[in-house]
Design an enzyme around this catalytic site. Structure first.
Site, PDB file in Angstrom:
ATOM      1  N   ASP A  25       0.838  -1.203   0.000  1.00 25.26           N
ATOM      2  CA  ASP A  25       0.000   0.000   0.000  1.00 25.26           C
ATOM      3  C   ASP A  25       0.874   1.255   0.000  1.00 25.26           C
ATOM      4  O   ASP A  25       1.980   1.242   0.546  1.00 25.26           O
ATOM      5  CB  ASP A  25      -0.910  -0.024   1.238  1.00 25.26           C
ATOM      6  CG  ASP A  25      -2.131   0.853   1.056  1.00 25.26           C
ATOM      7  OD1 ASP A  25      -2.304   1.442  -0.037  1.00 25.26           O
ATOM      8  OD2 ASP A  25      -2.918   0.961   2.010  1.00 25.26           O
ATOM      9  N   ARG A  29       0.156   7.614  -2.645  1.00 21.85           N
ATOM     10  CA  ARG A  29       0.711   8.697  -1.808  1.00 21.85           C
ATOM     11  C   ARG A  29       2.159   8.987  -2.167  1.00 21.85           C
ATOM     12  O   ARG A  29       2.603  10.129  -2.153  1.00 21.85           O
ATOM     13  CB  ARG A  29       0.592   8.327  -0.320  1.00 21.85           C
ATOM     14  CG  ARG A  29      -0.776   8.660   0.242  1.00 21.85           C
ATOM     15  CD  ARG A  29      -1.025   7.959   1.534  1.00 21.85           C
ATOM     16  NE  ARG A  29      -1.289   6.536   1.316  1.00 21.85           N
ATOM     17  CZ  ARG A  29      -1.219   5.617   2.265  1.00 21.85           C
ATOM     18  NH1 ARG A  29      -0.842   5.946   3.480  1.00 21.85           N
ATOM     19  NH2 ARG A  29      -1.505   4.359   1.991  1.00 21.85           N
ATOM     20  N   HIS A  42       2.616   3.337  -9.069  1.00 18.15           N
ATOM     21  CA  HIS A  42       2.490   1.893  -9.325  1.00 18.15           C
ATOM     22  C   HIS A  42       3.727   1.382 -10.077  1.00 18.15           C
ATOM     23  O   HIS A  42       4.181   0.266  -9.843  1.00 18.15           O
ATOM     24  CB  HIS A  42       1.218   1.598 -10.127  1.00 18.15           C
ATOM     25  CG  HIS A  42      -0.036   1.924  -9.379  1.00 18.15           C
ATOM     26  ND1 HIS A  42      -0.215   1.607  -8.052  1.00 18.15           N
ATOM     27  CD2 HIS A  42      -1.181   2.558  -9.757  1.00 18.15           C
ATOM     28  CE1 HIS A  42      -1.417   2.018  -7.655  1.00 18.15           C
ATOM     29  NE2 HIS A  42      -2.019   2.600  -8.658  1.00 18.15           N
ATOM     30  N   GLU A  72     -11.968  -5.451  -4.626  1.00 21.41           N
ATOM     31  CA  GLU A  72     -12.558  -4.112  -4.446  1.00 21.41           C
ATOM     32  C   GLU A  72     -11.866  -3.049  -5.313  1.00 21.41           C
ATOM     33  O   GLU A  72     -12.395  -1.955  -5.495  1.00 21.41           O
ATOM     34  CB  GLU A  72     -12.471  -3.678  -2.967  1.00 21.41           C
ATOM     35  CG  GLU A  72     -13.382  -4.464  -2.018  1.00 21.41           C
ATOM     36  CD  GLU A  72     -12.883  -5.881  -1.733  1.00 21.41           C
ATOM     37  OE1 GLU A  72     -11.649  -6.090  -1.744  1.00 21.41           O
ATOM     38  OE2 GLU A  72     -13.720  -6.776  -1.531  1.00 21.41           O
ATOM     39  N   ARG A  76     -11.883   1.648  -8.400  1.00 20.59           N
ATOM     40  CA  ARG A  76     -11.024   2.817  -8.674  1.00 20.59           C
ATOM     41  C   ARG A  76     -11.418   3.454 -10.005  1.00 20.59           C
ATOM     42  O   ARG A  76     -12.089   2.803 -10.820  1.00 20.59           O
ATOM     43  CB  ARG A  76      -9.559   2.380  -8.720  1.00 20.59           C
ATOM     44  CG  ARG A  76      -9.109   1.924  -7.368  1.00 20.59           C
ATOM     45  CD  ARG A  76      -7.649   1.686  -7.305  1.00 20.59           C
ATOM     46  NE  ARG A  76      -7.318   1.425  -5.910  1.00 20.59           N
ATOM     47  CZ  ARG A  76      -6.171   1.702  -5.326  1.00 20.59           C
ATOM     48  NH1 ARG A  76      -5.199   2.242  -6.026  1.00 20.59           N
ATOM     49  NH2 ARG A  76      -5.987   1.457  -4.064  1.00 20.59           N
ATOM     50  N   LEU A 136      12.033 -19.996  -4.880  1.00 17.91           N
ATOM     51  CA  LEU A 136      11.022 -19.165  -4.215  1.00 17.91           C
ATOM     52  C   LEU A 136       9.721 -19.305  -4.990  1.00 17.91           C
ATOM     53  O   LEU A 136       9.734 -19.308  -6.222  1.00 17.91           O
ATOM     54  CB  LEU A 136      11.477 -17.696  -4.236  1.00 17.91           C
ATOM     55  CG  LEU A 136      10.452 -16.638  -3.817  1.00 17.91           C
ATOM     56  CD1 LEU A 136      10.295 -16.627  -2.294  1.00 17.91           C
ATOM     57  CD2 LEU A 136      10.872 -15.249  -4.268  1.00 17.91           C
ATOM     58  N   GLU A 208       2.015 -13.688  12.215  1.00 22.95           N
ATOM     59  CA  GLU A 208       2.429 -12.480  12.925  1.00 22.95           C
ATOM     60  C   GLU A 208       2.137 -11.297  12.015  1.00 22.95           C
ATOM     61  O   GLU A 208       2.423 -11.335  10.812  1.00 22.95           O
ATOM     62  CB  GLU A 208       3.933 -12.539  13.237  1.00 22.95           C
ATOM     63  CG  GLU A 208       4.311 -13.643  14.208  1.00 22.95           C
ATOM     64  CD  GLU A 208       3.681 -13.470  15.591  1.00 22.95           C
ATOM     65  OE1 GLU A 208       3.473 -12.306  16.011  1.00 22.95           O
ATOM     66  OE2 GLU A 208       3.394 -14.490  16.236  1.00 22.95           O
TER      67      GLU A 208
END
Ligand code: FPP
Length: 255
Positions: A25, A29, A42, A72, A76, A136, A208
Protein backbone atom coordinates in the site's frame (compact mmCIF):
# COMPACT_ATOMS: atom_id res chain seq x y z
CA UNK A 1 -1.87 -32.46 -4.59
CA UNK A 2 0.95 -31.58 -2.28
CA UNK A 3 -0.04 -30.20 1.11
CA UNK A 4 2.88 -28.89 3.17
CA UNK A 5 2.39 -29.20 6.89
CA UNK A 6 0.54 -26.33 8.49
CA UNK A 7 2.57 -23.65 10.25
CA UNK A 8 0.72 -24.63 13.40
CA UNK A 9 2.69 -27.83 13.84
CA UNK A 10 6.16 -26.47 14.41
CA UNK A 11 6.69 -23.10 16.06
CA UNK A 12 8.94 -21.17 13.65
CA UNK A 13 10.77 -19.38 16.42
CA UNK A 14 13.76 -17.17 15.78
CA UNK A 15 13.94 -18.29 12.15
CA UNK A 16 13.55 -16.65 8.79
CA UNK A 17 9.83 -16.88 7.99
CA UNK A 18 8.98 -19.55 5.45
CA UNK A 19 6.13 -17.55 3.98
CA UNK A 20 5.78 -13.75 3.86
CA UNK A 21 2.53 -12.17 2.64
CA UNK A 22 2.41 -8.46 1.84
CA UNK A 23 -0.25 -5.82 1.22
CA UNK A 24 1.63 -3.31 -0.91
CA UNK A 25 0.00 0.00 0.00
CA UNK A 26 1.05 3.60 -0.53
CA UNK A 27 1.88 3.84 -4.25
CA UNK A 28 -0.61 6.67 -4.74
CA UNK A 29 0.71 8.70 -1.81
CA UNK A 30 4.29 8.13 -2.93
CA UNK A 31 3.37 9.65 -6.32
CA UNK A 32 1.26 12.48 -4.90
CA UNK A 33 4.05 13.66 -2.62
CA UNK A 34 6.18 14.08 -5.75
CA UNK A 35 3.40 15.73 -7.79
CA UNK A 36 3.37 12.68 -10.08
CA UNK A 37 0.34 10.78 -11.46
CA UNK A 38 -0.74 7.73 -9.43
CA UNK A 39 0.44 5.34 -12.14
CA UNK A 40 4.01 6.60 -11.60
CA UNK A 41 3.65 5.28 -8.03
CA UNK A 42 2.49 1.89 -9.33
CA UNK A 43 5.48 1.79 -11.71
CA UNK A 44 7.83 2.42 -8.82
CA UNK A 45 5.81 -0.17 -6.91
CA UNK A 46 6.69 -2.71 -9.56
CA UNK A 47 10.38 -1.95 -9.01
CA UNK A 48 9.88 -2.58 -5.30
CA UNK A 49 8.25 -5.91 -6.24
CA UNK A 50 11.36 -6.90 -8.24
CA UNK A 51 13.68 -5.95 -5.37
CA UNK A 52 11.54 -7.71 -2.76
CA UNK A 53 11.45 -10.95 -4.78
CA UNK A 54 15.25 -10.89 -4.94
CA UNK A 55 15.65 -9.92 -1.28
CA UNK A 56 13.31 -12.70 -0.14
CA UNK A 57 15.09 -15.31 -2.27
CA UNK A 58 18.47 -14.19 -0.89
CA UNK A 59 17.21 -14.56 2.67
CA UNK A 60 15.93 -18.09 2.12
CA UNK A 61 12.24 -17.21 2.31
CA UNK A 62 10.40 -19.93 0.39
CA UNK A 63 7.08 -18.24 -0.34
CA UNK A 64 6.27 -14.61 -1.05
CA UNK A 65 2.66 -13.60 -1.62
CA UNK A 66 1.75 -10.12 -2.86
CA UNK A 67 -1.68 -8.52 -2.92
CA UNK A 68 -1.56 -6.79 -6.30
CA UNK A 69 -5.24 -6.18 -6.99
CA UNK A 70 -8.15 -6.81 -4.67
CA UNK A 71 -11.72 -7.63 -5.66
CA UNK A 72 -12.56 -4.11 -4.45
CA UNK A 73 -9.92 -2.34 -6.60
CA UNK A 74 -12.30 -2.36 -9.62
CA UNK A 75 -14.00 0.57 -7.86
CA UNK A 76 -11.02 2.82 -8.67
CA UNK A 77 -11.32 5.32 -11.53
CA UNK A 78 -11.57 3.46 -14.86
CA UNK A 79 -8.40 5.12 -16.13
CA UNK A 80 -6.33 3.89 -13.16
CA UNK A 81 -7.74 0.35 -13.50
CA UNK A 82 -6.88 0.33 -17.22
CA UNK A 83 -3.34 1.54 -16.54
CA UNK A 84 -2.89 -1.08 -13.80
CA UNK A 85 -4.01 -3.77 -16.24
CA UNK A 86 -1.45 -2.50 -18.77
CA UNK A 87 1.21 -2.63 -16.08
CA UNK A 88 0.30 -6.25 -15.14
CA UNK A 89 0.35 -7.22 -18.80
CA UNK A 90 3.76 -5.71 -19.51
CA UNK A 91 5.13 -7.09 -16.22
CA UNK A 92 3.95 -10.60 -17.14
CA UNK A 93 5.50 -10.26 -20.60
CA UNK A 94 8.83 -8.88 -19.39
CA UNK A 95 9.32 -10.67 -16.09
CA UNK A 96 8.41 -14.29 -16.81
CA UNK A 97 11.84 -15.15 -18.30
CA UNK A 98 13.65 -13.27 -15.56
CA UNK A 99 11.74 -15.08 -12.83
CA UNK A 100 12.47 -18.37 -14.55
CA UNK A 101 16.21 -17.64 -14.73
CA UNK A 102 16.13 -16.79 -11.01
CA UNK A 103 14.46 -20.19 -10.29
CA UNK A 104 11.27 -18.50 -9.07
CA UNK A 105 7.94 -20.27 -9.49
CA UNK A 106 5.08 -17.89 -10.28
CA UNK A 107 1.50 -18.53 -9.23
CA UNK A 108 -1.47 -16.22 -9.59
CA UNK A 109 -4.47 -16.63 -7.28
CA UNK A 110 -7.84 -14.92 -7.53
CA UNK A 111 -10.82 -14.84 -9.84
CA UNK A 112 -8.88 -14.24 -13.05
CA UNK A 113 -12.01 -14.66 -15.23
CA UNK A 114 -12.56 -10.93 -14.98
CA UNK A 115 -9.20 -10.13 -16.61
CA UNK A 116 -8.79 -9.79 -20.36
CA UNK A 117 -7.98 -12.84 -22.50
CA UNK A 118 -4.43 -11.64 -23.14
CA UNK A 119 -3.61 -11.34 -19.43
CA UNK A 120 -5.13 -14.76 -18.69
CA UNK A 121 -3.03 -16.31 -21.43
CA UNK A 122 0.16 -14.65 -20.18
CA UNK A 123 -0.57 -15.88 -16.64
CA UNK A 124 -1.02 -19.43 -17.93
CA UNK A 125 2.23 -19.28 -19.93
CA UNK A 126 4.27 -17.80 -17.05
CA UNK A 127 2.89 -20.37 -14.58
CA UNK A 128 3.70 -23.19 -16.97
CA UNK A 129 7.22 -21.90 -17.72
CA UNK A 130 8.13 -21.56 -14.03
CA UNK A 131 6.16 -24.53 -12.63
CA UNK A 132 9.17 -26.64 -11.60
CA UNK A 133 11.26 -23.86 -10.02
CA UNK A 134 12.03 -24.34 -6.37
CA UNK A 135 14.00 -21.40 -5.01
CA UNK A 136 11.02 -19.17 -4.21
CA UNK A 137 7.31 -19.38 -4.94
CA UNK A 138 5.99 -15.94 -5.81
CA UNK A 139 2.22 -15.72 -5.60
CA UNK A 140 0.43 -12.71 -7.01
CA UNK A 141 -3.06 -12.27 -5.60
CA UNK A 142 -5.05 -10.61 -8.39
CA UNK A 143 -8.79 -9.97 -8.21
CA UNK A 144 -8.47 -11.88 -4.98
CA UNK A 145 -10.54 -11.60 -1.83
CA UNK A 146 -10.33 -13.76 1.30
CA UNK A 147 -14.10 -14.24 1.42
CA UNK A 148 -14.16 -15.13 -2.28
CA UNK A 149 -11.50 -17.76 -1.58
CA UNK A 150 -13.44 -19.45 1.23
CA UNK A 151 -16.64 -19.47 -0.87
CA UNK A 152 -14.94 -20.82 -4.00
CA UNK A 153 -13.31 -23.54 -1.89
CA UNK A 154 -16.68 -24.55 -0.42
CA UNK A 155 -18.33 -24.51 -3.84
CA UNK A 156 -15.63 -26.74 -5.33
CA UNK A 157 -15.69 -29.09 -2.35
CA UNK A 158 -19.45 -29.59 -2.70
CA UNK A 159 -19.12 -30.03 -6.49
CA UNK A 160 -16.48 -32.73 -5.88
CA UNK A 161 -17.86 -34.57 -2.90
CA UNK A 162 -21.51 -33.61 -2.68
CA UNK A 163 -22.88 -32.07 0.50
CA UNK A 164 -20.58 -33.45 3.22
CA UNK A 165 -22.14 -34.72 6.45
CA UNK A 166 -19.31 -33.34 8.46
CA UNK A 167 -17.16 -30.45 7.33
CA UNK A 168 -13.84 -29.77 9.01
CA UNK A 169 -10.80 -27.58 8.33
CA UNK A 170 -8.78 -30.42 6.82
CA UNK A 171 -11.55 -31.13 4.28
CA UNK A 172 -11.75 -27.52 3.12
CA UNK A 173 -8.04 -26.63 3.12
CA UNK A 174 -7.12 -28.46 -0.13
CA UNK A 175 -9.67 -26.37 -2.04
CA UNK A 176 -8.34 -22.98 -0.93
CA UNK A 177 -6.52 -21.03 -3.64
CA UNK A 178 -3.14 -21.33 -1.89
CA UNK A 179 -3.32 -24.98 -0.85
CA UNK A 180 0.19 -25.47 -2.30
CA UNK A 181 1.80 -23.20 0.32
CA UNK A 182 2.20 -23.24 4.08
CA UNK A 183 0.22 -20.53 5.86
CA UNK A 184 2.03 -17.16 6.04
CA UNK A 185 4.32 -16.80 9.06
CA UNK A 186 4.62 -13.06 8.58
CA UNK A 187 2.09 -10.60 7.19
CA UNK A 188 3.34 -7.13 6.25
CA UNK A 189 1.26 -4.11 5.30
CA UNK A 190 3.03 -0.98 4.12
CA UNK A 191 1.56 2.51 3.92
CA UNK A 192 0.44 3.01 7.51
CA UNK A 193 -3.04 1.42 7.49
CA UNK A 194 -3.62 -1.37 10.00
CA UNK A 195 -6.14 -3.62 8.27
CA UNK A 196 -6.23 -7.05 6.58
CA UNK A 197 -8.58 -5.71 3.85
CA UNK A 198 -10.05 -9.09 2.84
CA UNK A 199 -6.59 -10.56 2.03
CA UNK A 200 -5.86 -14.17 3.05
CA UNK A 201 -8.50 -14.38 5.80
CA UNK A 202 -8.33 -18.13 6.42
CA UNK A 203 -4.56 -18.44 6.00
CA UNK A 204 -3.61 -15.48 8.24
CA UNK A 205 -5.25 -17.00 11.34
CA UNK A 206 -1.91 -17.51 13.15
CA UNK A 207 0.39 -15.16 11.22
CA UNK A 208 2.43 -12.48 12.93
CA UNK A 209 1.18 -9.08 11.78
CA UNK A 210 3.57 -6.25 10.98
CA UNK A 211 2.50 -2.76 9.94
CA UNK A 212 4.87 -0.08 8.70
CA UNK A 213 4.45 3.56 7.67
CA UNK A 214 6.92 2.97 4.80
CA UNK A 215 5.17 3.48 1.46
CA UNK A 216 5.43 0.46 -0.85
CA UNK A 217 7.77 2.06 -3.47
CA UNK A 218 10.22 2.76 -0.61
CA UNK A 219 10.09 -0.81 0.76
CA UNK A 220 13.71 -1.95 0.35
CA UNK A 221 16.05 -4.59 1.81
CA UNK A 222 16.43 -2.66 5.03
CA UNK A 223 12.66 -2.37 5.46
CA UNK A 224 12.29 -6.12 4.86
CA UNK A 225 15.02 -6.84 7.40
CA UNK A 226 13.23 -4.68 9.98
CA UNK A 227 10.05 -6.69 9.46
CA UNK A 228 11.96 -9.97 9.78
CA UNK A 229 13.71 -8.71 12.94
CA UNK A 230 10.33 -7.87 14.46
CA UNK A 231 9.05 -11.34 13.52
CA UNK A 232 12.09 -13.00 15.08
CA UNK A 233 11.48 -11.23 18.35
CA UNK A 234 8.03 -12.72 18.75
CA UNK A 235 7.03 -15.93 20.39
CA UNK A 236 4.63 -17.94 18.24
CA UNK A 237 2.39 -19.99 20.51
CA UNK A 238 -0.51 -21.14 18.34
CA UNK A 239 -2.75 -21.12 21.41
CA UNK A 240 -0.29 -22.95 23.68
CA UNK A 241 1.31 -21.66 26.89
CA UNK A 242 4.86 -20.24 26.89
CA UNK A 243 5.99 -23.28 28.91
CA UNK A 244 4.60 -25.70 26.32
CA UNK A 245 6.35 -23.79 23.52
CA UNK A 246 9.66 -23.84 25.44
CA UNK A 247 9.33 -27.61 25.98
CA UNK A 248 8.57 -28.20 22.27
CA UNK A 249 11.59 -26.14 21.26
CA UNK A 250 13.86 -27.99 23.71
CA UNK A 251 12.67 -31.34 22.31
CA UNK A 252 13.22 -30.13 18.74
CA UNK A 253 16.75 -29.01 19.65
CA UNK A 254 17.61 -32.39 21.20
CA UNK A 255 16.29 -34.29 18.15
C1 FPP B 1 -1.82 0.15 -3.46
O1 FPP B 1 -1.40 1.49 -3.43
C2 FPP B 1 -1.35 -0.55 -4.67
C3 FPP B 1 -2.12 -1.19 -5.60
C4 FPP B 1 -3.59 -1.30 -5.52
C5 FPP B 1 -1.54 -1.80 -6.81
C6 FPP B 1 -0.29 -2.59 -6.58
C7 FPP B 1 0.48 -2.70 -7.84
C8 FPP B 1 1.83 -2.71 -7.90
C9 FPP B 1 2.70 -2.67 -6.71
C10 FPP B 1 2.54 -2.70 -9.22
C11 FPP B 1 2.38 -3.92 -10.04
C12 FPP B 1 2.60 -5.20 -9.34
C13 FPP B 1 2.69 -6.41 -9.97
C14 FPP B 1 2.85 -7.61 -9.16
C15 FPP B 1 2.62 -6.55 -11.45
P1 FPP B 1 -2.49 2.65 -3.46
O2 FPP B 1 -2.74 3.04 -4.86
O3 FPP B 1 -3.71 2.19 -2.70
O4 FPP B 1 -1.74 3.79 -2.67
P2 FPP B 1 -2.41 4.92 -1.76
O5 FPP B 1 -3.07 4.23 -0.59
O6 FPP B 1 -1.25 5.76 -1.34
O7 FPP B 1 -3.38 5.67 -2.63
Amino acid sequence: MNHPSSTQEVPAHGDVPRHVAIIMDGNGRWARSRMLPRIAGHRRGLEAVRATVENCAERGIGYLTLFAFSSENWRRPAEEVALLMQLFQSALTQEAERLHRAAVRLRVVGDTRRFGRKIRLLIEQAERLTADNQRLTLTIAANYGGRWDILQALTRLVADKGRPEKLDEAALAPYLAMSYAPEPDLFIRTGGEQRISNFLLWQLAYSELYFTETLWPDFDAQALDQAIASYRGRERRFGRTSEQVAATLATAKRA
